[in-house]
Design a protein around this motif. Structure first.
Motif, PDB file in Angstrom:
ATOM      1  N   LEU A  28      44.495 -21.110  43.443  1.00 28.88           N
ATOM      2  CA  LEU A  28      43.423 -21.565  44.315  1.00 28.88           C
ATOM      3  C   LEU A  28      43.962 -22.484  45.395  1.00 28.88           C
ATOM      4  CD1 LEU A  28      40.436 -21.779  45.017  1.00 28.88           C
ATOM      5  CD2 LEU A  28      40.242 -23.652  43.357  1.00 28.88           C
ATOM      6  N   GLY A  29      44.891 -23.379  45.018  1.00 27.81           N
ATOM      7  CA  GLY A  29      45.492 -24.279  45.997  1.00 27.81           C
ATOM      8  C   GLY A  29      46.281 -23.526  47.036  1.00 27.81           C
ATOM      9  N   LEU A  30      47.025 -22.512  46.629  1.00 29.93           N
ATOM     10  CA  LEU A  30      47.811 -21.720  47.562  1.00 29.93           C
ATOM     11  C   LEU A  30      46.889 -20.912  48.476  1.00 29.93           C
ATOM     12  CD1 LEU A  30      50.614 -20.825  48.455  1.00 29.93           C
ATOM     13  CD2 LEU A  30      50.511 -19.008  46.748  1.00 29.93           C
ATOM     14  N   ASP A  31      45.775 -20.412  47.913  1.00 29.10           N
ATOM     15  CA  ASP A  31      44.800 -19.661  48.710  1.00 29.10           C
ATOM     16  C   ASP A  31      44.268 -20.527  49.854  1.00 29.10           C
ATOM     17  OD1 ASP A  31      42.980 -17.921  49.675  1.00 29.10           O
ATOM     18  OD2 ASP A  31      41.809 -17.715  47.843  1.00 29.10           O
ATOM     19  N   ILE A  32      43.851 -21.740  49.528  1.00 29.58           N
ATOM     20  CA  ILE A  32      43.316 -22.646  50.548  1.00 29.58           C
ATOM     21  C   ILE A  32      44.391 -22.996  51.568  1.00 29.58           C
ATOM     22  CG2 ILE A  32      42.377 -24.947  50.945  1.00 29.58           C
ATOM     23  CD1 ILE A  32      41.015 -24.742  48.226  1.00 29.58           C
ATOM     24  N   LEU A  33      45.604 -23.244  51.079  1.00 28.49           N
ATOM     25  CA  LEU A  33      46.697 -23.614  51.966  1.00 28.49           C
ATOM     26  C   LEU A  33      47.005 -22.508  52.974  1.00 28.49           C
ATOM     27  CD1 LEU A  33      49.038 -25.617  52.618  1.00 28.49           C
ATOM     28  CD2 LEU A  33      50.426 -24.310  51.007  1.00 28.49           C
ATOM     29  N   VAL A  34      47.047 -21.271  52.483  1.00 29.75           N
ATOM     30  CA  VAL A  34      47.411 -20.142  53.349  1.00 29.75           C
ATOM     31  C   VAL A  34      46.297 -19.821  54.334  1.00 29.75           C
ATOM     32  CG1 VAL A  34      47.903 -17.667  53.382  1.00 29.75           C
ATOM     33  CG2 VAL A  34      49.044 -19.142  51.715  1.00 29.75           C
ATOM     34  N   TYR A  35      45.056 -19.691  53.824  1.00 29.88           N
ATOM     35  CA  TYR A  35      43.975 -19.164  54.641  1.00 29.88           C
ATOM     36  C   TYR A  35      43.178 -20.217  55.400  1.00 29.88           C
ATOM     37  CZ  TYR A  35      44.845 -14.624  52.622  1.00 29.88           C
ATOM     38  OH  TYR A  35      45.439 -13.450  52.255  1.00 29.88           O
ATOM     39  N   SER A  49      57.559 -23.449  58.608  1.00 30.25           N
ATOM     40  CA  SER A  49      56.979 -23.629  57.271  1.00 30.25           C
ATOM     41  C   SER A  49      57.670 -22.762  56.228  1.00 30.25           C
ATOM     42  CB  SER A  49      55.485 -23.296  57.307  1.00 30.25           C
ATOM     43  OG  SER A  49      54.790 -24.159  58.190  1.00 30.25           O
ATOM     44  N   LYS A  50      58.300 -21.692  56.660  1.00 32.78           N
ATOM     45  CA  LYS A  50      59.010 -20.824  55.714  1.00 32.78           C
ATOM     46  C   LYS A  50      60.171 -21.543  55.042  1.00 32.78           C
ATOM     47  CE  LYS A  50      57.953 -16.434  58.046  1.00 32.78           C
ATOM     48  NZ  LYS A  50      58.530 -15.233  58.705  1.00 32.78           N
ATOM     49  N   CYS A  51      60.627 -22.625  55.642  1.00 33.58           N
ATOM     50  CA  CYS A  51      61.770 -23.363  55.092  1.00 33.58           C
ATOM     51  C   CYS A  51      61.362 -24.361  54.015  1.00 33.58           C
ATOM     52  CB  CYS A  51      62.495 -24.109  56.212  1.00 33.58           C
ATOM     53  SG  CYS A  51      63.123 -23.041  57.531  1.00 33.58           S
ATOM     54  N   VAL A  52      60.048 -24.500  53.760  1.00 33.40           N
ATOM     55  CA  VAL A  52      59.587 -25.494  52.791  1.00 33.40           C
ATOM     56  C   VAL A  52      60.047 -25.147  51.383  1.00 33.40           C
ATOM     57  CG1 VAL A  52      57.542 -26.514  51.720  1.00 33.40           C
ATOM     58  CG2 VAL A  52      57.611 -26.167  54.200  1.00 33.40           C
ATOM     59  N   CYS A  53      59.802 -23.908  50.962  1.00 34.88           N
ATOM     60  CA  CYS A  53      60.207 -23.494  49.624  1.00 34.88           C
ATOM     61  C   CYS A  53      60.200 -21.963  49.561  1.00 34.88           C
ATOM     62  CB  CYS A  53      59.278 -24.069  48.547  1.00 34.88           C
ATOM     63  SG  CYS A  53      57.556 -23.531  48.696  1.00 34.88           S
ATOM     64  N   LYS A  54      60.731 -21.408  48.488  1.00 31.86           N
ATOM     65  CA  LYS A  54      60.803 -19.957  48.337  1.00 31.86           C
ATOM     66  C   LYS A  54      59.414 -19.336  48.249  1.00 31.86           C
ATOM     67  CE  LYS A  54      65.340 -19.788  46.081  1.00 31.86           C
ATOM     68  NZ  LYS A  54      66.079 -19.372  44.860  1.00 31.86           N
ATOM     69  N   GLU A  55      58.477 -20.059  47.645  1.00 31.02           N
ATOM     70  CA  GLU A  55      57.126 -19.534  47.492  1.00 31.02           C
ATOM     71  C   GLU A  55      56.476 -19.348  48.868  1.00 31.02           C
ATOM     72  OE1 GLU A  55      53.092 -20.592  44.969  1.00 31.02           O
ATOM     73  OE2 GLU A  55      54.491 -22.182  45.517  1.00 31.02           O
ATOM     74  N   TRP A  56      56.603 -20.354  49.738  1.00 32.74           N
ATOM     75  CA  TRP A  56      56.042 -20.242  51.079  1.00 32.74           C
ATOM     76  C   TRP A  56      56.759 -19.149  51.867  1.00 32.74           C
ATOM     77  CZ3 TRP A  56      54.219 -25.260  53.873  1.00 32.74           C
ATOM     78  CH2 TRP A  56      53.318 -25.941  53.045  1.00 32.74           C
ATOM     79  N   LEU A  57      58.053 -19.078  51.706  1.00 33.05           N
ATOM     80  CA  LEU A  57      58.819 -18.046  52.405  1.00 33.05           C
ATOM     81  C   LEU A  57      58.340 -16.663  52.015  1.00 33.05           C
ATOM     82  CD1 LEU A  57      61.221 -17.104  54.158  1.00 33.05           C
ATOM     83  CD2 LEU A  57      62.655 -17.290  52.110  1.00 33.05           C
ATOM     84  N   SER A  58      58.064 -16.457  50.717  1.00 36.67           N
ATOM     85  CA  SER A  58      57.617 -15.159  50.236  1.00 36.67           C
ATOM     86  C   SER A  58      56.251 -14.792  50.810  1.00 36.67           C
ATOM     87  CB  SER A  58      57.561 -15.171  48.699  1.00 36.67           C
ATOM     88  OG  SER A  58      57.071 -13.959  48.198  1.00 36.67           O
ATOM     89  N   VAL A  59      55.325 -15.745  50.799  1.00 41.81           N
ATOM     90  CA  VAL A  59      53.967 -15.470  51.270  1.00 41.81           C
ATOM     91  C   VAL A  59      53.934 -15.276  52.774  1.00 41.81           C
ATOM     92  CG1 VAL A  59      51.644 -16.421  51.486  1.00 41.81           C
ATOM     93  CG2 VAL A  59      52.886 -16.666  49.326  1.00 41.81           C
TER      94      VAL A  59
END
Length: 377
Positions: A28-35, A49-59
């Motif tokens: 839910l937190g990632l959903d709000i963050l992305v959208y 923002s892709k450099c923040v972490c692997k999870e952000w890079l993937s999304v």
């Protein structure tokens, strides 16, 4: 299922497999963050923002996010003017809110072609359609990401012919970027559509026997708005004036649309999308030119603004492009001279010289993450 619920399901399906799987709260937190946050960032901000972490890079590296981001960003603050004046192109920010001088950056043309043989035909969602005049080849290019794709050709489809053909970029309901090529040869016309998803062309059948398709009318390149690709056709040689054709991208059929009429012997128009609505600048009258701004409402046109009379050659042989708001526009002449039009001022004071673009080839585009290659994530 309602549209909102359907969108929510799509978001959950998209995020599943592109992030942590620890708990629904995390998702839910990632959903709000992305959208709600990341999708509103400028394209360059998403890249950082892709450099923040692997999870952000993937999304943030998926095609789905790139398409969603493209639909949400504010074009007013991401538009650039690119001028091809050498192998190193000049890129100027176009923000009328900035009263200072426009500072340009430089980017290298990524494809092998003489820079003085490169024509920018049209732009759409951050992608430029480029033609090489010496070979007739077509390339789709994102200047921000530097990604480009050479459009394939076949034995049954000739290459692009400058001053004869017309091009239009658009996206269909499957998020497939497509290129429509109107080809004119010896008084006849053919229409082909290229799909970036399948890397292939198919032919469009239409009423080629109609008079409006014959002769030597001057076709503009396409302007996409609300599922229709619009073309202005100048038929003054055949005393038909200016006609507007719309190509419905789902049914793949052309239809003659209404267009403002004028009693003058000669008039011309420039199509532009302002706040997701189709507008047209109509230039008419001699010896002094008058420019009107019209907006399409349904199947009719509403006049919004009449510019002060302009002495040539300021408006003659110019293209007018919306850049920020309904009160600010840009006029770029064929020899590369740019003027800002401020409709809040009167008379000649509404024309403000911006910068001299040394390149004869240029275009206004919006910085996005859109990719010319369908399979990029």
């Amino acid at each position: 299922m309602s549209t909102n619920n359907l969108q929510s399901c799509k978001r959950k399906k998209f995020l599943h497999g592109h992030g942590r799987q620890s708990s629904s709260i995390d998702n839910l937190g990632l959903d709000i963050l992305v959208y709600e946050i990341l999708i509103r960032l400028p394209a360059k901000g998403v890249g950082r923002s892709k450099c923040v972490c692997k999870e952000w890079l993937s999304v943030l590296s998926t095609r789905h996010f790139a398409m969603m981001h493209c639909r949400h960003i504010s074009t007013s603050y991401n538009q650039k003017f690119i001028a091809i004046d050498s192998r190193l192109c000049s890129v100027f920010p176009l923000s009328c809110e900035d009263s200072g001088p426009l500072l340009n950056s430089r980017i290298l043309l990524p494809f092998e072609a003489p820079w003085n043989k490169v024509n920018i035909l049209t732009s759409f969602e951050g992608l430029l359609c480029v033609c090489f005049r010496n070979t007739g080849k077509l390339v789709i290019w994102n200047p921000l990401t530097r990604a480009f794709k050479e459009v394939s050709s076949s034995n049954s489809h000739d290459l692009y012919k400058p001053k004869s053909d017309a091009i239009g970029l658009y996206v269909d309901k499957t998020d497939d970027y497509k290129l429509l090529h109107i080809k004119r040869r010896r008084g006849r016309m053919w229409v082909y559509v290229y799909s970036s998803m399948f890397d292939s062309w198919h032919k469009i059948t239409f009423a080629n026997k109609l008079r409006c398709w014959r002769g030597k009318p001057i076709w503009s390149n396409g302007t996409f708005c609300k599922g229709v690709l619009y073309f202005l056709v100048n038929c003054f040689i055949e005393n038909k004036g200016v006609m507007l054709f719309g190509f419905d991208v789902e049914s793949e059929r052309f239809r003659l649309k209404t267009f403002p009429r004028f009693p003058h012997a000669y008039y011309d128009g420039n199509l532009v999308v302002v706040h997701k609505e189709l507008h047209v600048f109509v230039t008419h009258g001699l010896p002094n030119w008058t420019v009107d701004l019209w907006r399409m409402e349904g199947e009719s046109w509403v006049k919004l603004w009449v510019f002060p009379r302009i002495q040539p050659p300021i408006i003659l042989s110019c293209s007018i492009t919306h850049i920020t708001s309904t009160s600010r526009f840009l006029v770029v002449s064929n020899d590369g001279v740019a003027n800002e039009i401020d409709t809040t001022k009167k008379g000649v004071d509404c024309f403000l010289p911006l910068v001299r673009f040394h390149g004869l080839q240029g275009a206004i585009y919006t910085e996005t993450l859109s990719s010319p290659d369908f399979y990029f994530d």
